[in-house]
Scaffold this motif. Structure first.
Motif, PDB file in Angstrom:
ATOM      1  N   ASP A   1     -13.849 -11.406  34.351  1.00 28.54           N
ATOM      2  CA  ASP A   1     -14.300 -10.719  33.145  1.00 28.54           C
ATOM      3  C   ASP A   1     -15.750 -11.075  32.906  1.00 28.54           C
ATOM      4  OD1 ASP A   1     -11.880  -9.469  31.587  1.00 28.54           O
ATOM      5  OD2 ASP A   1     -11.164 -11.402  32.326  1.00 28.54           O
ATOM      6  N   ILE A   2     -16.536 -10.074  32.550  1.00 34.62           N
ATOM      7  CA  ILE A   2     -17.948 -10.289  32.199  1.00 34.62           C
ATOM      8  C   ILE A   2     -18.120  -9.809  30.768  1.00 34.62           C
ATOM      9  CG2 ILE A   2     -20.353  -9.768  32.739  1.00 34.62           C
ATOM     10  CD1 ILE A   2     -19.351  -8.988  35.590  1.00 34.62           C
ATOM     11  N   PHE A   3     -18.685 -10.656  29.929  1.00 33.93           N
ATOM     12  CA  PHE A   3     -18.905 -10.334  28.528  1.00 33.93           C
ATOM     13  C   PHE A   3     -20.386 -10.471  28.195  1.00 33.93           C
ATOM     14  CE2 PHE A   3     -14.624 -11.929  28.923  1.00 33.93           C
ATOM     15  CZ  PHE A   3     -13.869 -11.097  28.106  1.00 33.93           C
ATOM     16  N   ARG A   4     -20.891  -9.517  27.414  1.00 33.88           N
ATOM     17  CA  ARG A   4     -22.266  -9.607  26.900  1.00 33.88           C
ATOM     18  C   ARG A   4     -22.197  -9.905  25.411  1.00 33.88           C
ATOM     19  NH1 ARG A   4     -25.907  -6.291  24.405  1.00 33.88           N
ATOM     20  NH2 ARG A   4     -24.601  -4.432  24.654  1.00 33.88           N
ATOM     21  N   PHE A   5     -23.077 -10.788  24.973  1.00 34.60           N
ATOM     22  CA  PHE A   5     -23.133 -11.220  23.580  1.00 34.60           C
ATOM     23  C   PHE A   5     -24.369 -10.677  22.894  1.00 34.60           C
ATOM     24  CE2 PHE A   5     -20.101 -14.036  25.316  1.00 34.60           C
ATOM     25  CZ  PHE A   5     -19.361 -14.560  24.270  1.00 34.60           C
TER      26      PHE A   5
END
Length: 127
Positions: A96-100
């Motif tokens: 999973d890749i998440f951007r904040f």
């Protein structure tokens, strides 16, 4: 704590209520930004898409569990390598890749999943 480390810890914390405690509304309220862009083709954009998907997962797969094997953070991105256990089904290896955003809320998500095979050509495992 640096913003990058804070994002990493936030992302790890998200998974307990979202997956393991079956409380996606709590996870959404605490960790997800007002704008939420989703790249998984099975989930709609936005907070409502997030909530709808995880409520369905809760109903269809009670006891589903996600174990975070490793987490890597750089700038506004966090990558998780996870072992997903689905009752009555296959185990999955997931990335999973998440951007904040600037205030530490999750605003974008990409993922890939692969079934953990019963047999492999090596003894290294997927984790």
């Amino acid at each position: 704590m640096s913003p990058t480390n804070h994002n990493k810890q936030t992302n790890i914390a998200l998974h307990e209520p979202m997956f393991n405690d079956c409380q996606p509304a709590e996870a959404l309220a605490r960790y997800v930004g007002d704008e939420y862009i989703q790249h998984n083709p099975h989930v709609r954009d936005g907070q409502l898409g997030f909530l709808t998907y995880f409520l369905r997962m809760q109903a269809e797969y009670p006891g589903k569990h996600v174990h975070i094997v490793r987490a890597v953070a750089e700038a506004d991105l966090v990558v998780l390598h996870c072992h997903q256990t689905w009752p009555g089904g296959h185990d999955y290896a997931g990335i999973d890749i998440f951007r904040f955003d600037a205030i530490g809320k999750i605003v974008e998500h990409w993922d890939v999943l692969q079934v953990v095979p019963e047999m492999a050509q090596n003894e290294n495992t997927m984790f």
